[in-house]
Design an enzyme around this catalytic site. Structure first.
Site, PDB file in Angstrom:
ATOM      1  N   ASN A 112      26.751 -12.487  -9.309  1.00 45.57           N
ATOM      2  CA  ASN A 112      26.127 -12.246  -8.010  1.00 45.57           C
ATOM      3  C   ASN A 112      26.370 -10.725  -7.422  1.00 45.57           C
ATOM      4  O   ASN A 112      25.445 -10.370  -6.654  1.00 45.57           O
ATOM      5  CB  ASN A 112      26.511 -13.265  -7.327  1.00 45.57           C
ATOM      6  CG  ASN A 112      26.031 -14.499  -7.555  1.00 45.57           C
ATOM      7  OD1 ASN A 112      25.326 -14.981  -8.348  1.00 45.57           O
ATOM      8  ND2 ASN A 112      26.690 -15.817  -6.852  1.00 45.57           N
ATOM      9  N   THR A 157     -12.843  15.653  13.662  1.00 47.45           N
ATOM     10  CA  THR A 157     -12.218  14.311  14.181  1.00 47.45           C
ATOM     11  C   THR A 157     -13.303  13.192  14.326  1.00 47.45           C
ATOM     12  O   THR A 157     -14.705  13.517  14.300  1.00 47.45           O
ATOM     13  CB  THR A 157     -11.710  14.734  15.656  1.00 47.45           C
ATOM     14  OG1 THR A 157     -13.004  15.008  16.550  1.00 47.45           O
ATOM     15  CG2 THR A 157     -10.787  15.749  15.810  1.00 47.45           C
ATOM     16  N   HIS A 158     -13.185  11.841  14.391  1.00 48.82           N
ATOM     17  CA  HIS A 158     -14.125  10.960  14.046  1.00 48.82           C
ATOM     18  C   HIS A 158     -14.758  11.002  12.976  1.00 48.82           C
ATOM     19  O   HIS A 158     -16.102  10.979  12.916  1.00 48.82           O
ATOM     20  CB  HIS A 158     -14.955  10.926  15.263  1.00 48.82           C
ATOM     21  CG  HIS A 158     -14.220  10.772  16.479  1.00 48.82           C
ATOM     22  ND1 HIS A 158     -13.833   9.651  17.105  1.00 48.82           N
ATOM     23  CD2 HIS A 158     -13.788  11.876  17.351  1.00 48.82           C
ATOM     24  CE1 HIS A 158     -13.259   9.636  18.264  1.00 48.82           C
ATOM     25  NE2 HIS A 158     -12.973  11.089  18.368  1.00 48.82           N
ATOM     26  N   SER A 279     -20.688   8.692 -15.136  1.00 47.32           N
ATOM     27  CA  SER A 279     -21.346   7.010 -15.403  1.00 47.32           C
ATOM     28  C   SER A 279     -22.072   6.675 -16.582  1.00 47.32           C
ATOM     29  O   SER A 279     -22.501   7.717 -17.416  1.00 47.32           O
ATOM     30  CB  SER A 279     -22.412   7.099 -14.122  1.00 47.32           C
ATOM     31  OG  SER A 279     -23.208   5.973 -14.665  1.00 47.32           O
ATOM     32  N   LYS A 285     -23.602  11.777 -12.536  1.00 47.30           N
ATOM     33  CA  LYS A 285     -22.416  11.300 -11.695  1.00 47.30           C
ATOM     34  C   LYS A 285     -21.256  12.146 -12.144  1.00 47.30           C
ATOM     35  O   LYS A 285     -21.005  12.238 -13.402  1.00 47.30           O
ATOM     36  CB  LYS A 285     -22.408   9.726 -11.883  1.00 47.30           C
ATOM     37  CG  LYS A 285     -23.463   9.172 -11.237  1.00 47.30           C
ATOM     38  CD  LYS A 285     -23.498   8.829  -9.524  1.00 47.30           C
ATOM     39  CE  LYS A 285     -22.020   8.451  -9.299  1.00 47.30           C
ATOM     40  NZ  LYS A 285     -22.273   7.152  -8.683  1.00 47.30           N
ATOM     41  N   ASN A 287     -17.569  11.078 -10.783  1.00 42.31           N
ATOM     42  CA  ASN A 287     -16.626  10.077  -9.809  1.00 42.31           C
ATOM     43  C   ASN A 287     -15.589  10.662  -9.559  1.00 42.31           C
ATOM     44  O   ASN A 287     -14.789  10.750 -10.338  1.00 42.31           O
ATOM     45  CB  ASN A 287     -16.993   8.846 -10.224  1.00 42.31           C
ATOM     46  CG  ASN A 287     -18.446   8.367 -10.192  1.00 42.31           C
ATOM     47  OD1 ASN A 287     -19.218   8.850  -9.573  1.00 42.31           O
ATOM     48  ND2 ASN A 287     -18.912   7.550 -11.111  1.00 42.31           N
ATOM     49  N   GLU A 292     -10.050   7.354  -5.718  1.00 46.09           N
ATOM     50  CA  GLU A 292     -10.210   5.892  -5.376  1.00 46.09           C
ATOM     51  C   GLU A 292      -9.236   5.011  -5.894  1.00 46.09           C
ATOM     52  O   GLU A 292      -8.724   3.904  -5.206  1.00 46.09           O
ATOM     53  CB  GLU A 292     -11.541   5.528  -6.038  1.00 46.09           C
ATOM     54  CG  GLU A 292     -12.820   6.311  -5.627  1.00 46.09           C
ATOM     55  CD  GLU A 292     -13.991   6.141  -6.605  1.00 46.09           C
ATOM     56  OE1 GLU A 292     -14.791   4.892  -6.086  1.00 46.09           O
ATOM     57  OE2 GLU A 292     -14.159   6.738  -7.513  1.00 46.09           O
ATOM     58  N   TYR A 319      24.348 -15.922  -2.851  1.00 43.54           N
ATOM     59  CA  TYR A 319      23.284 -15.622  -3.762  1.00 43.54           C
ATOM     60  C   TYR A 319      22.490 -16.932  -3.714  1.00 43.54           C
ATOM     61  O   TYR A 319      22.964 -18.214  -3.793  1.00 43.54           O
ATOM     62  CB  TYR A 319      23.882 -15.503  -5.110  1.00 43.54           C
ATOM     63  CG  TYR A 319      22.663 -15.127  -6.078  1.00 43.54           C
ATOM     64  CD1 TYR A 319      22.113 -13.997  -6.495  1.00 43.54           C
ATOM     65  CD2 TYR A 319      22.375 -16.222  -6.901  1.00 43.54           C
ATOM     66  CE1 TYR A 319      21.013 -13.782  -7.023  1.00 43.54           C
ATOM     67  CE2 TYR A 319      21.417 -15.958  -7.860  1.00 43.54           C
ATOM     68  CZ  TYR A 319      20.781 -14.874  -7.935  1.00 43.54           C
ATOM     69  OH  TYR A 319      19.672 -14.551  -8.848  1.00 43.54           O
ATOM     70  N   GLN A 324      15.883 -13.725  -7.262  1.00 38.59           N
ATOM     71  CA  GLN A 324      15.837 -13.109  -8.832  1.00 38.59           C
ATOM     72  C   GLN A 324      14.220 -12.418  -8.689  1.00 38.59           C
ATOM     73  O   GLN A 324      14.111 -11.641  -9.737  1.00 38.59           O
ATOM     74  CB  GLN A 324      15.755 -14.011  -9.621  1.00 38.59           C
ATOM     75  CG  GLN A 324      16.101 -13.843 -10.943  1.00 38.59           C
ATOM     76  CD  GLN A 324      16.141 -15.110 -12.046  1.00 38.59           C
ATOM     77  OE1 GLN A 324      17.516 -15.370 -12.209  1.00 38.59           O
ATOM     78  NE2 GLN A 324      15.289 -15.737 -12.557  1.00 38.59           N
ATOM     79  N   LYS A 327      13.315  -8.257  -8.323  1.00 38.47           N
ATOM     80  CA  LYS A 327      12.938  -7.031  -9.110  1.00 38.47           C
ATOM     81  C   LYS A 327      11.596  -6.910  -9.720  1.00 38.47           C
ATOM     82  O   LYS A 327      11.247  -5.792  -9.763  1.00 38.47           O
ATOM     83  CB  LYS A 327      13.926  -7.100 -10.258  1.00 38.47           C
ATOM     84  CG  LYS A 327      15.387  -6.732  -9.800  1.00 38.47           C
ATOM     85  CD  LYS A 327      16.474  -7.026 -10.676  1.00 38.47           C
ATOM     86  CE  LYS A 327      16.714  -8.447 -11.100  1.00 38.47           C
ATOM     87  NZ  LYS A 327      17.223  -9.270 -10.136  1.00 38.47           N
TER      88      LYS A 327
HETATM   89  N1  ARG Z   1      19.494 -12.855 -13.112  1.00 40.81           N
HETATM   90  C1  ARG Z   1      19.926 -12.971 -11.707  1.00 40.81           C
HETATM   91  C2  ARG Z   1      19.153 -12.399 -10.894  1.00 40.81           C
HETATM   92  O1  ARG Z   1      18.342 -11.459 -11.304  1.00 40.81           O
HETATM   93  C3  ARG Z   1      21.352 -12.581 -11.306  1.00 40.81           C
HETATM   94  C4  ARG Z   1      22.278 -13.916 -11.606  1.00 40.81           C
HETATM   95  C5  ARG Z   1      22.725 -14.598 -10.416  1.00 40.81           C
HETATM   96  N2  ARG Z   1      23.686 -15.555 -10.616  1.00 40.81           N
HETATM   97  C6  ARG Z   1      23.167 -16.944 -11.017  1.00 40.81           C
HETATM   98  N3  ARG Z   1      24.058 -17.706 -10.839  1.00 40.81           N
HETATM   99  N4  ARG Z   1      22.035 -17.133 -11.567  1.00 40.81           N
HETATM  100  O2  ARG Z   1      19.222 -12.366  -9.622  1.00 40.81           O
END
Ligand code: ARG
Length: 493
Positions: A112, A157-158, A279, A285, A287, A292, A319, A324, A327
């Site tokens: 954690n 402007t606008h 195109s 064209k 582009n 975009e 925690y 999790q 990420k």
């Molecule tokens: N893999 C987990 C994460 O990405 C961390 C581990 C956290 N602890 C647990 N008891 N699962 O957040």
């Protein structure tokens, strides 16, 4: 019994679908370096505090160093059976040197506090990389501004023609904007570069650990002391992604200008052939797909922001596995922003602004008539409201006869009818776009002189930011070198 490191209490191994649903090894591959560095610093601290004895310390040091260098050569492949990066690294060590020594590394530590530590270490580096690429972009914009100070551009402007501006003023508007983005990134770095290692599972530990030492060895600027807060703190990610989202939104405004200015109707910007696509059916064209796509990719980063804010709002302290999910979208936001900054930068430096076309549009669209009204105020002492009306009527009349402000004789005659006497030369001086730009001398105005002043200030600010990036990187490199040197010593005892 299960082979998992945490399996003591379990009678059965984990269900396969559960494992697939919960394991994070693909995502965690970016954290391997930081997990090993974090483990090194933790071990050095356990040794210094005499929590783990020399024999085990030197064996673990050796295997951590081996893993570190092996991973630098070819990234270690994480085994999904071991769930995440933390258990993978610990398992590899135990496999190498056995449980008697290797099983001591996880003393006074938890996944954690590990996972937030690793994420902070990875993110801070990416923030520095992003700051660096924004600085490169800013430097090139500053150069473009310096080279084009006094060249003509159209100000809207606008999205209606408004007043002539200096091309350097246009380029430097983005510098002004991006410098705030850099400042926001520096704030995000400040919230990110805080040590949570030593918070353990949630409550701290009864071992006599030294959090100052790991803070120093991991290059953190300060400690997040409160263990319960530390282990579930993800607001630094909210902050970083919100900085990223604002940068994307700013890049998207630039992208929109590139798309619009480069259209045939405006004809103000020529995009390099290498930065556009054609195109499959319409041969004519070209582009502006980069602009975009930058606009399109904004949604990903906004999405990431919504996601982390949503995760964060629904968890109790300590925690929770919800976290999790912090990420994957963070990684995607980083990658999206990185590539968008780089491609926007390259597109901008390879595109050519058409000042002659700007000159034509400024004349044709009466964009200097405000200056004529100003002249009536200055020279003839007419109230501005009245001058506005006289000039508005002039624009209507010129439009009716399909003419524009280049018709100095007509203007001269029209003003005379209104008992205003100005020479043809005075009129020409007053309404010529380039001359109008020269006169916008107010602080922050578009005149070359006012822009040069702003550029000076911008150069100073960007230099300060560059210095900060260099110093921050040096600090991180030094911390890592120190950690490795300590581990090398410990491995030889
Ligand atoms: N893999 C987990 C994460 O990405 C961390 C581990 C956290 N602890 C647990 N008891 N699962 O957040």
């Amino acid at each position: 019994m299960s082979a998992k490191l945490w399996a003591g209490v379990f009678k059965k191994d984990v269900d396969n679908e559960v494992l697939n649903y919960t394991e994070t090894t693909k995502i965690d591959s970016r954290l391997i370096r930081y997990d090993i560095w974090g483990s090194m610093a933790h071990l050095a601290m356990l040794s210094e505090q005499e929590i783990v004895a020399h024999d085990a310390v030197s064996a673990i040091s050796r295997s951590l160093l081996e893993l570190y260098y092996a991973n630098e050569r070819t990234p270690i492949e994480l085994d999904p059976q071991c769930e995440d990066v933390h258990l993978n690294i610990e398992t590899l060590i135990i496999q190498k040197i056995g449980r008697e020594a290797g099983g001591r590394l996880h003393t006074a530590r938890s996944r954690n506090d590990q996972v937030v530590t690793d994420t902070r270490m990875y993110l801070r580096e990416e923030i520095l990389n992003l700051t660096d690429s924004l600085i490169l972009f800013i430097n090139d914009l500053l150069q473009l501004a310096a080279e084009n100070n006094g060249h003509l551009a159209v100000g809207y402007t606008h999205l209606q023609p408004a007043q002539p501006i200096n091309l350097a003023f246009w380029y430097s508007a983005y510098v002004s904007m991006l410098l705030r983005d850099v400042e926001r990134l520096r704030d995000s770095y400040r919230y990110t570069n805080i040590n949570v290692l030593g918070a353990c599972a949630l409550a701290g530990t009864s071992f006599d650990i030294n959090r100052e030492l790991t803070t120093q060895l991991l290059g953190f600027d300060s400690i997040l002391h409160h263990s319960l807060d530390a282990t579930s703190s993800r607001d630094f990610i909210c902050h970083a992604i919100s900085s990223f989202a604002i940068i994307m939104s700013n890049l998207s405004r630039l992208a929109e200008e590139v798309v619009v200015w480069s259209s045939n109707e405006f004809g103000l910007l020529t995009i390099d052939d290498a930065f556009a696509t054609g195109s499959s059916i319409m041969p004519q064209k070209k582009n502006p797909v980069i602009g975009e796509l930058v606009k399109g990719k904004v949604g990903r980063v906004y999405g990431a922001l919504m996601q982390i804010l949503t995760i964060n709002k629904g968890i109790t302290l300590g925690y929770n596995c919800d976290l999790q999910e912090d990420k994957p979208m963070l990684w995607d936001a980083i990658d999206t922003l990185k590539s968008s900054v780089s491609i926007s930068h390259r597109q901008m430096t390879t595109s050519i602004y058409q000042s002659e076309r700007a000159n034509e549009l400024c004349w044709r669209n009466f964009s200097t008539v405000t200056e004529l009204a100003n002249l009536l105020v200055n020279r003839i002492n007419i109230p501005f409201r009245e001058a506005h009306k006289i000039c508005g009527t002039l624009v209507r009349k010129l439009t009716e006869i399909h003419s524009d402000l280049r018709d100095f004789n007509y203007i001269h005659k029209y003003l005379a009818e209104n008992s205003i006497s100005l020479t043809i030369l005075e009129i020409e001086e007053c309404v010529s776009p380039e001359k109008v730009v020269l006169r916008q001398l107010s602080s922050g105005g578009t005149s070359p002189k006012a822009v040069a002043n702003m550029l000076d200030d911008m150069y100073k600010r960007v230099l300060d930011h560059q210095l900060w990036v260099n110093e921050s990187r040096q600090k991180l490199n030094h911390a890592q070198d120190t950690t490795i040197a300590i581990l090398q010593k410990l491995s030889q005892i």
